[in-house]
Design a protein around this motif. Structure first.
Motif, PDB file in Angstrom:
ATOM      1  N   PRO A  39       0.822  -1.210   0.000  1.00  5.21           N
ATOM      2  CA  PRO A  39       0.000   0.000   0.000  1.00  5.21           C
ATOM      3  C   PRO A  39       0.858   1.262   0.000  1.00  5.21           C
ATOM      4  CG  PRO A  39      -0.727  -1.523   1.708  1.00  5.21           C
ATOM      5  CD  PRO A  39       0.581  -2.050   1.168  1.00  5.21           C
ATOM      6  N   ALA A  40       0.387   2.260  -0.712  1.00  2.00           N
ATOM      7  CA  ALA A  40       1.059   3.559  -0.673  1.00  2.00           C
ATOM      8  C   ALA A  40       1.040   4.060   0.762  1.00  2.00           C
ATOM      9  CB  ALA A  40       0.355   4.547  -1.590  1.00  2.00           C
ATOM     10  N   PRO A  41       2.091   4.734   1.192  1.00  6.36           N
ATOM     11  CA  PRO A  41       2.125   5.249   2.566  1.00  6.36           C
ATOM     12  C   PRO A  41       0.965   6.206   2.835  1.00  6.36           C
ATOM     13  CG  PRO A  41       4.255   5.516   1.491  1.00  6.36           C
ATOM     14  CD  PRO A  41       3.295   5.071   0.440  1.00  6.36           C
ATOM     15  N   ASP A  42       0.562   6.262   4.068  1.00  4.29           N
ATOM     16  CA  ASP A  42      -0.481   7.203   4.472  1.00  4.29           C
ATOM     17  C   ASP A  42       0.141   8.593   4.547  1.00  4.29           C
ATOM     18  OD1 ASP A  42      -3.036   7.947   5.215  1.00  4.29           O
ATOM     19  OD2 ASP A  42      -2.605   7.710   7.353  1.00  4.29           O
ATOM     20  N   PHE A  43      -0.524   9.558   3.929  1.00  3.99           N
ATOM     21  CA  PHE A  43      -0.016  10.932   3.965  1.00  3.99           C
ATOM     22  C   PHE A  43      -1.160  11.896   3.701  1.00  3.99           C
ATOM     23  CE2 PHE A  43       0.053   9.789  -0.466  1.00  3.99           C
ATOM     24  CZ  PHE A  43      -0.228  10.958  -1.151  1.00  3.99           C
ATOM     25  N   SER A  44      -0.961  13.128   4.071  1.00  8.40           N
ATOM     26  CA  SER A  44      -1.888  14.202   3.776  1.00  8.40           C
ATOM     27  C   SER A  44      -1.053  15.476   3.652  1.00  8.40           C
ATOM     28  CB  SER A  44      -2.930  14.345   4.882  1.00  8.40           C
ATOM     29  OG  SER A  44      -3.838  15.371   4.557  1.00  8.40           O
ATOM     30  N   LEU A  45      -1.035  16.030   2.443  1.00  6.84           N
ATOM     31  CA  LEU A  45      -0.195  17.189   2.173  1.00  6.84           C
ATOM     32  C   LEU A  45      -1.044  18.409   1.850  1.00  6.84           C
ATOM     33  CD1 LEU A  45       2.500  15.477  -0.084  1.00  6.84           C
ATOM     34  CD2 LEU A  45       2.781  16.237   2.281  1.00  6.84           C
ATOM     35  N   PRO A  46      -0.590  19.590   2.261  1.00  7.51           N
ATOM     36  CA  PRO A  46      -1.330  20.809   1.934  1.00  7.51           C
ATOM     37  C   PRO A  46      -1.202  21.139   0.439  1.00  7.51           C
ATOM     38  CG  PRO A  46       0.753  21.363   2.981  1.00  7.51           C
ATOM     39  CD  PRO A  46       0.632  19.862   3.015  1.00  7.51           C
ATOM     40  N   LEU A  68       1.501   9.014  -9.580  1.00  7.93           N
ATOM     41  CA  LEU A  68       2.044  10.042  -8.693  1.00  7.93           C
ATOM     42  C   LEU A  68       3.423  10.417  -9.215  1.00  7.93           C
ATOM     43  CD1 LEU A  68       1.884  11.713  -6.046  1.00  7.93           C
ATOM     44  CD2 LEU A  68       3.041   9.798  -4.924  1.00  7.93           C
ATOM     45  N   ASN A  69       3.572  11.693  -9.571  1.00  9.03           N
ATOM     46  CA  ASN A  69       4.843  12.190 -10.094  1.00  9.03           C
ATOM     47  C   ASN A  69       5.462  13.121  -9.055  1.00  9.03           C
ATOM     48  OD1 ASN A  69       6.017  14.733 -12.056  1.00  9.03           O
ATOM     49  ND2 ASN A  69       6.803  12.678 -12.392  1.00  9.03           N
ATOM     50  N   VAL A  70       6.683  12.801  -8.645  1.00  9.89           N
ATOM     51  CA  VAL A  70       7.412  13.607  -7.667  1.00  9.89           C
ATOM     52  C   VAL A  70       8.311  14.569  -8.448  1.00  9.89           C
ATOM     53  CG1 VAL A  70       8.954  13.561  -5.679  1.00  9.89           C
ATOM     54  CG2 VAL A  70       7.396  11.638  -6.083  1.00  9.89           C
ATOM     55  N   PHE A  71       8.118  15.872  -8.220  1.00 16.44           N
ATOM     56  CA  PHE A  71       8.847  16.885  -8.980  1.00 16.44           C
ATOM     57  C   PHE A  71       9.228  18.049  -8.076  1.00 16.44           C
ATOM     58  CE2 PHE A  71       4.604  18.577  -8.878  1.00 16.44           C
ATOM     59  CZ  PHE A  71       4.772  19.947  -8.891  1.00 16.44           C
ATOM     60  N   TYR A 101       8.182  18.473  -4.234  1.00 14.08           N
ATOM     61  CA  TYR A 101       9.154  17.980  -3.262  1.00 14.08           C
ATOM     62  C   TYR A 101      10.169  19.035  -2.845  1.00 14.08           C
ATOM     63  CZ  TYR A 101      12.521  14.528  -1.406  1.00 14.08           C
ATOM     64  OH  TYR A 101      13.365  13.803  -0.618  1.00 14.08           O
ATOM     65  N   LYS A 102      10.213  19.327  -1.566  1.00 18.00           N
ATOM     66  CA  LYS A 102      11.258  20.123  -0.917  1.00 18.00           C
ATOM     67  C   LYS A 102      11.533  21.477  -1.582  1.00 18.00           C
ATOM     68  CE  LYS A 102      14.193  17.134   1.621  1.00 18.00           C
ATOM     69  NZ  LYS A 102      15.501  16.518   1.730  1.00 18.00           N
ATOM     70  N   GLU A 103      10.492  22.217  -1.847  1.00 15.36           N
ATOM     71  CA  GLU A 103      10.686  23.569  -2.371  1.00 15.36           C
ATOM     72  C   GLU A 103      11.192  24.486  -1.257  1.00 15.36           C
ATOM     73  OE1 GLU A 103      10.624  24.487  -5.396  1.00 15.36           O
ATOM     74  OE2 GLU A 103       9.282  23.095  -6.426  1.00 15.36           O
ATOM     75  N   ASP A 126       5.266  18.838  -0.332  1.00 15.25           N
ATOM     76  CA  ASP A 126       6.057  18.069   0.639  1.00 15.25           C
ATOM     77  C   ASP A 126       7.303  18.881   0.966  1.00 15.25           C
ATOM     78  OD1 ASP A 126       7.077  16.070   2.243  1.00 15.25           O
ATOM     79  OD2 ASP A 126       7.679  14.776   0.578  1.00 15.25           O
ATOM     80  N   LEU A 127       7.119  19.964   1.704  1.00 16.06           N
ATOM     81  CA  LEU A 127       8.230  20.874   1.986  1.00 16.06           C
ATOM     82  C   LEU A 127       9.327  20.215   2.810  1.00 16.06           C
ATOM     83  CD1 LEU A 127       6.278  24.182   2.714  1.00 16.06           C
ATOM     84  CD2 LEU A 127       7.463  23.505   0.611  1.00 16.06           C
ATOM     85  N   SER A 128       8.953  19.346   3.731  1.00 15.06           N
ATOM     86  CA  SER A 128       9.946  18.701   4.598  1.00 15.06           C
ATOM     87  C   SER A 128      10.613  17.501   3.922  1.00 15.06           C
ATOM     88  CB  SER A 128       9.295  18.242   5.899  1.00 15.06           C
ATOM     89  OG  SER A 128       8.430  17.136   5.652  1.00 15.06           O
ATOM     90  N   GLY A 129       9.936  16.930   2.926  1.00 18.32           N
ATOM     91  CA  GLY A 129      10.459  15.729   2.282  1.00 18.32           C
ATOM     92  C   GLY A 129      10.040  14.444   2.978  1.00 18.32           C
TER      93      GLY A 129
END
Length: 178
Positions: A39-46, A68-71, A101-103, A126-129
């Protein structure tokens, strides 16, 4: 004593040479993910600033195959792959989600998508990564195909090229939809 000092380096050299020979035909760009078929990890991002909706695991488990594209705006290979992600969005008939990711500045992701176009149904910051770490992200860009039950079925590390899109991603998506 002298004999053992001379033999030890030879044995170590032979062992290393054996390891290299065993792995000579393996593709070093393929990095296995322990999350495949999990399963994809549980997460909730703003959301990105100004957007209504962020991104969570619930978006990936709505009974449809999704991508899901991580950019990141600072990622040069992400800029190079972006036309392929836009093409994937129009050709795959599946929802495409973005994980920004990590802006350093949240506005950077907004400006980047305004400039290049936004193929994503939703983007989470995902500012913290931390979410990236939970997905096992090595670096950006990375792209995941997730089945309708929220299980990760494929992970592509590096930029999506035309060849990867046509020979790997689109067929894998079609297989999972079929």
């Amino acid at each position: 004593m002298r004999f053992s000092l001379a033999v030890i380096p030879l044995v170590l050299f032979a062992a290393l040479a054996g390891i290299f020979l065993i792995n000579i035909d393996k593709d070093s760009s393929v990095v296995p993910s322990v999350l495949i078929d999990k399963p994809a990890p549980d997460f909730s991002l703003p959301p990105l600033p100004g957007a209504d909706k962020g991104l969570s695991r619930a978006d990936l488990t709505k009974g449809k195959v999704s991508v899901l594209n991580v950019f990141a705006s600072w990622c040069i290979p992400c800029r190079a792959e972006h036309p392929m992600i836009k093409r994937l969005s129009s050709e795959a008939d599946v929802p495409i989600f973005g994980l920004n990711y990590k802006e350093k500045d949240p506005q950077d992701g907004v400006k980047w998508l305004e400039e290049l176009g936004n193929p994503y149904q939703a983007v989470g910051m995902d500012l913290s990564g931390r979410t990236g770490i939970d997905f096992g992200v090595y670096g950006v860009p990375e792209t995941f195909i997730i089945d309708g039950q929220g299980q990760i079925k494929y992970k592509h590390i590096g930029p999506v090229t035309s060849e990867v899109l046509e020979k790997v991603l689109l067929p894998k998506i079609a297989e999972l939809k079929g």
